[in-house]
Design a protein around this motif. Structure first.
Motif, mmCIF file in Angstrom:
data_model
loop_
_atom_site.group_PDB
_atom_site.id
_atom_site.type_symbol
_atom_site.label_atom_id
_atom_site.label_comp_id
_atom_site.label_asym_id
_atom_site.label_seq_id
_atom_site.Cartn_x
_atom_site.Cartn_y
_atom_site.Cartn_z
ATOM 1 N N VAL A 132 -46.931 19.339 33.662
ATOM 2 C CA VAL A 132 -47.113 18.101 32.888
ATOM 3 C C VAL A 132 -48.522 17.552 33.111
ATOM 4 O O VAL A 132 -49.208 17.163 32.148
ATOM 5 C CB VAL A 132 -46.032 17.054 33.258
ATOM 6 C CG1 VAL A 132 -46.342 15.703 32.632
ATOM 7 C CG2 VAL A 132 -44.650 17.543 32.828
ATOM 8 N N LEU A 133 -48.987 17.529 34.357
ATOM 9 C CA LEU A 133 -50.336 17.056 34.658
ATOM 10 C C LEU A 133 -51.381 17.897 33.926
ATOM 11 O O LEU A 133 -52.302 17.355 33.309
ATOM 12 C CB LEU A 133 -50.588 17.096 36.171
ATOM 13 C CG LEU A 133 -51.987 16.714 36.644
ATOM 14 C CD1 LEU A 133 -52.282 15.249 36.331
ATOM 15 C CD2 LEU A 133 -52.125 16.988 38.141
ATOM 16 N N ASP A 134 -51.220 19.212 33.990
ATOM 17 C CA ASP A 134 -52.181 20.112 33.350
ATOM 18 C C ASP A 134 -52.180 19.947 31.831
ATOM 19 O O ASP A 134 -53.239 19.939 31.193
ATOM 20 C CB ASP A 134 -51.863 21.561 33.717
ATOM 21 C CG ASP A 134 -51.928 21.818 35.212
ATOM 22 O OD1 ASP A 134 -52.553 21.017 35.936
ATOM 23 O OD2 ASP A 134 -51.337 22.812 35.662
ATOM 24 N N THR A 135 -51.001 19.791 31.251
ATOM 25 C CA THR A 135 -50.896 19.596 29.801
ATOM 26 C C THR A 135 -51.510 18.256 29.406
ATOM 27 O O THR A 135 -52.224 18.170 28.395
ATOM 28 C CB THR A 135 -49.425 19.696 29.345
ATOM 29 O OG1 THR A 135 -48.912 20.982 29.734
ATOM 30 C CG2 THR A 135 -49.301 19.536 27.846
ATOM 31 N N CYS A 136 -51.271 17.232 30.195
ATOM 32 C CA CYS A 136 -51.896 15.926 29.923
ATOM 33 C C CYS A 136 -53.417 16.021 30.013
ATOM 34 O O CYS A 136 -54.138 15.386 29.221
ATOM 35 C CB CYS A 136 -51.368 14.865 30.873
ATOM 36 S SG CYS A 136 -49.669 14.361 30.511
ATOM 37 N N ALA A 137 -53.914 16.809 30.955
ATOM 38 C CA ALA A 137 -55.367 17.023 31.053
ATOM 39 C C ALA A 137 -55.884 17.704 29.794
ATOM 40 O O ALA A 137 -56.961 17.353 29.285
ATOM 41 C CB ALA A 137 -55.696 17.861 32.285
#
Length: 167
Positions: A132-137
């Motif tokens: 989720v963090l990587d996709t948000c980035a």
């Protein structure tokens, strides 16, 4: 769908994205697990700032998560650039939702595969939170690209209107 006739530009764009993917794969290894990065980061931060272990653990967490944001934001940017070179728009636009969407989906796929891979490495953990963090980035990178091109377009239009006014 027409392919870009400038194959050199397409190749350059994809080579950059592929090299970044290789970097992500290296970072996904046991060599760069939290345990291993703390071995050189703690002495460095302790020496530079006199940081104790408790404070280091907090900073170490943020440094590692910042690495996710920077790494996957850059991947999203490079994928956007590669898809823009590969699938040009009919007009001379610099940003399309198509390129941004494909870049974010590619970023999310790589993040998912990366975390899945890490779940098999004893010194690593694969978590959905990191996906989720990587996709948000990746989404954040696309937002920055979009805002950049809108700003550039507006600036260019303002320059054009200023130059078209005669004294």
């Amino acid at each position: 769908m027409r392919l870009n006739s400038d194959r050199h530009a397409v190749l350059k764009a994809w080579i950059a994205a592929i090299l970044w993917l290789i970097l992500i794969a290296i970072e996904s290894s046991a060599m760069l697990s939290a345990q291993n990065t703390s071995r050189f980061l703690y002495p460095l931060l302790h020496f530079l700032f006199g940081m104790d272990w408790d404070h280091f653990e907090i900073w170490h967490f943020f440094i590692r998560k910042s690495g996710h944001v920077v790494g996957y934001g850059m991947l999203s940017f490079l994928l956007f650039r590669a898809w823009r070179a590969t699938l040009p728009a009919m007009s001379d636009v610099k940003w399309t939702q198509r390129w941004a969407t494909i870049a974010v989906l590619g970023t999310s796929l790589v993040a998912s595969l990366d975390e899945w891979h890490q779940s098999f490495i004893p010194s690593r953990t694969g978590t959905i939170r990191d996906v989720v963090l990587d996709t948000c980035a990746g989404i954040g990178a696309q937002l920055i690209i979009f805002l950049w091109w809108m700003w550039r377009k507006k600036t260019d239009e303002n320059r054009g209107s200023i130059h078209s006014i005669s004294p």
